[in-house]
Each structure stands twice: as structure tokens, then as C-alpha cells.
Design a protein around this motif. Structure first.
Motif, PDB file in Angstrom:
ATOM      1  N   UNK A   3       0.822  -1.217   0.000  1.00 51.99           N
ATOM      2  CA  UNK A   3       0.000   0.000   0.000  1.00 51.99           C
ATOM      3  C   UNK A   3       0.852   1.261   0.000  1.00 51.99           C
ATOM      4  N   UNK A   4       2.154   1.127   0.276  1.00 57.23           N
ATOM      5  CA  UNK A   4       3.063   2.271   0.357  1.00 57.23           C
ATOM      6  C   UNK A   4       4.020   2.268  -0.829  1.00 57.23           C
ATOM      7  N   UNK A   5       4.239   3.456  -1.399  1.00 57.05           N
ATOM      8  CA  UNK A   5       5.163   3.585  -2.530  1.00 57.05           C
ATOM      9  C   UNK A   5       6.134   4.728  -2.265  1.00 57.05           C
ATOM     10  N   UNK A  51       8.402  -1.057   1.491  1.00 59.97           N
ATOM     11  CA  UNK A  51       7.428  -0.425   0.593  1.00 59.97           C
ATOM     12  C   UNK A  51       7.851  -0.769  -0.829  1.00 59.97           C
ATOM     13  N   UNK A  52       6.989  -0.481  -1.787  1.00 61.20           N
ATOM     14  CA  UNK A  52       7.403  -0.585  -3.183  1.00 61.20           C
ATOM     15  C   UNK A  52       8.176   0.676  -3.545  1.00 61.20           C
ATOM     16  N   UNK A  53       9.270   0.492  -4.267  1.00 61.23           N
ATOM     17  CA  UNK A  53      10.170   1.613  -4.554  1.00 61.23           C
ATOM     18  C   UNK A  53      10.296   1.834  -6.052  1.00 61.23           C
ATOM     19  N   UNK A  54      10.137   3.097  -6.453  1.00 57.07           N
ATOM     20  CA  UNK A  54      10.180   3.476  -7.860  1.00 57.07           C
ATOM     21  C   UNK A  54      11.271   4.513  -8.071  1.00 57.07           C
ATOM     22  N   UNK A  55      12.132   4.275  -9.049  1.00 54.47           N
ATOM     23  CA  UNK A  55      13.139   5.257  -9.445  1.00 54.47           C
ATOM     24  C   UNK A  55      12.674   5.911 -10.738  1.00 54.47           C
ATOM     25  N   UNK A  56      12.557   7.221 -10.701  1.00 53.74           N
ATOM     26  CA  UNK A  56      12.141   7.990 -11.877  1.00 53.74           C
ATOM     27  C   UNK A  56      13.353   8.714 -12.457  1.00 53.74           C
ATOM     28  N   UNK A  57      13.804   8.259 -13.637  1.00 54.15           N
ATOM     29  CA  UNK A  57      14.943   8.868 -14.315  1.00 54.15           C
ATOM     30  C   UNK A  57      14.491  10.102 -15.091  1.00 54.15           C
ATOM     31  N   UNK A  97      -3.192   2.203  -7.271  1.00 58.85           N
ATOM     32  CA  UNK A  97      -3.820   1.687  -6.063  1.00 58.85           C
ATOM     33  C   UNK A  97      -3.054   1.921  -4.773  1.00 58.85           C
ATOM     34  N   UNK A  98      -1.927   2.619  -4.828  1.00 54.65           N
ATOM     35  CA  UNK A  98      -1.183   2.896  -3.603  1.00 54.65           C
ATOM     36  C   UNK A  98      -1.940   3.904  -2.746  1.00 54.65           C
ATOM     37  N   UNK A  99      -1.845   3.748  -1.416  1.00 52.45           N
ATOM     38  CA  UNK A  99      -2.575   4.594  -0.468  1.00 52.45           C
ATOM     39  C   UNK A  99      -1.698   5.686   0.124  1.00 52.45           C
ATOM     40  N   UNK A 100      -0.414   5.420   0.264  1.00 53.49           N
ATOM     41  CA  UNK A 100       0.521   6.381   0.845  1.00 53.49           C
ATOM     42  C   UNK A 100       1.728   6.492  -0.081  1.00 53.49           C
ATOM     43  N   UNK A 101       1.998   7.684  -0.576  1.00 49.09           N
ATOM     44  CA  UNK A 101       3.116   7.884  -1.495  1.00 49.09           C
ATOM     45  C   UNK A 101       4.047   8.963  -0.951  1.00 49.09           C
ATOM     46  N   UNK A 102       5.331   8.672  -0.965  1.00 49.49           N
ATOM     47  CA  UNK A 102       6.355   9.597  -0.479  1.00 49.49           C
ATOM     48  C   UNK A 102       7.403   9.765  -1.566  1.00 49.49           C
ATOM     49  N   UNK A 103       7.781  11.014  -1.843  1.00 45.84           N
ATOM     50  CA  UNK A 103       8.824  11.286  -2.823  1.00 45.84           C
ATOM     51  C   UNK A 103      10.033  11.885  -2.131  1.00 45.84           C
TER      52      UNK A 103
END
Length: 208
Positions: A3-5, A51-57, A97-103
Motif C-alpha cells: 500500500x506504500x510507494x 514499501x514498493x520503490x520506484x526510481x524515476x529517471x 492503487x497505492x494509499x501512501x506515497x512519499x517522494x
């Protein structure tokens, strides 16, 4: 899917295109070295967070780099200014569908896993979380839903960003993390935990 990204915004580490303000003091090659070390620090800090982790280039996805596919999902930043790119990144993950997102950015030797974990914890009872930066911006933003206002009409890269973002969150339940020092200039670098001794001779020569 969790639920966290966590969204990590990076610049592709290319000579002459990263840490340009820092490069005015220590040169392009040294600035690139510092930025690569910043990326490595960010990777080390984030890889074990639950959490699930995304790298944005920013320009192109790099397949064979420090961001291992086992731990990170790779995406390309959208077009537009920084606000446009962050908004579209948040919108895409909330749409998944993620509920909490942190950048977070990749400019802080002071960043710790505990600060990111605290941000996710704070989002359980708040609408937004902000990590102020010493230069008037922010190093972390956490949201529970899309909010385009926080990404629009900002003078990105100036000392007005944090205050303007707080104003846009008026009426929301917002909590703040500790203030940290992000790295844009040599003065920022010298106040961090980074060892600057490698650059001292170059700086003395340039200033003489």
C-alpha cells in the motif's frame, strides 16, 4: 503490491549535466563524482524500507546500474517542469492503487531510512508530510491522495517552495519532519557528512 510507494527522483549521471552549481566550484568531473555518491547513498538508505520503490529517471532509464530490479521499479519522468513531473508521478502511483506515497530527491547525504519510515507512519494520521530543506525547498513530500495544487505555480529551485507548498496545504492535516541540508553548492557540501578533502587543492587553485 504493497500500500506504500516510495518515489525517488534522479538525474541521469552525465558529465556537465548534474550539480551544475556545485561544479562552478569543484568542476564538472568532481561534481559528477559527488552526484554518483549521492545516488549510492540514496540507494543504500532506501533499499531495505518496507514499501514498493520506484526510481524515476529524468532522461532515460538505465537498465544496468545501482538500482537493482529486485528492489526498484524503473520509470521515466514525464515532461514539463519539476512540478508537472512530480504530479504525474504521484498520479500514476495513486492510479495503481497505492494509499501512501512519499517522494524524495537524491541530493542529501543527511537522508536516513528512519526519516522516510517516519513519513509513512505520519501519513497514517495526516493528509501530508513535508521534510523542509535548509535552502527553503523540501527534500520529502508525502501524500495520501493526488493534490495538484502543491505542484503548480512554484518557482522551483528557490527559497519560496516550502512556504508556498505549506500554503497550498492549508486546511489539510500536515506534519513536518526535521530540516535537512540538500546539496546544491560547495557550501552545502561542506556542511554535510561528505569528505570534501579531495577537492580542497582544486578549489584553492581555482580561487587563486
Amino acid at each position: 503490491m504493497k500500500t506504500k510507494a516510495l518515489l525517488i527522483f534522479t538525474r541521469n549521471p552525465e558529465l556537465g549535466k548534474v550539480k551544475t552549481r556545485l561544479a562552478k566550484t569543484i568542476g564538472d568531473e568532481n561534481a559528477l563524482t559527488v552526484y554518483k555518491d549521492l545516488l549510492l547513498h540514496t540507494k543504500n538508505v532506501t533499499h531495505a524500507i518496507d514499501c514498493d520503490k520506484f526510481v524515476f529517471y529524468d532522461t532515460a532509464i538505465i537498465n544496468d546500474d545501482i538500482w537493482l530490479d529486485e528492489f526498484y521499479i524503473k520509470k521515466l519522468q514525464a515532461s514539463g517542469d519539476l512540478g508537472d513531473r512530480m504530479q504525474q508521478a504521484f498520479d500514476s502511483l495513486f492510479g495503481m492503487g497505492y494509499k501512501h506515497c512519499v517522494i524524495v530527491g537524491s541530493d542529501l547525504f543527511d537522508l536516513r531510512a528512519s526519516q522516510i519510515e517516519m513519513a509513512f507512519k505520519k501519513l497514517e494520521n495526516n493528509d501530508a508530510v513535508l521534510g523542509p530543506a535548509e535552502d527553503g525547498g523540501y527534500y520529502l513530500l508525502g501524500l495520501n491522495q493526488s493534490n495538484k495544487d502543491v505542484f503548480q505555480n512554484k518557482e522551483w529551485g528557490t527559497a519560496t517552495v516550502f512556504e508556498a507548498t505549506v500554503n497550498d496545504l492549508e486546511g489539510k492535516k500536515v506534519t513536518l519532519l526535521e530540516t535537512l541540508n540538500d546539496i546544491d553548492t560547495f557550501e552545502d557540501l561542506s556542511r554535510s557528512d561528505y569528505n570534501c578533502s579531495l577537492f580542497e587543492n582544486k578549489i584553492k587553485v581555482k580561487h587563486n
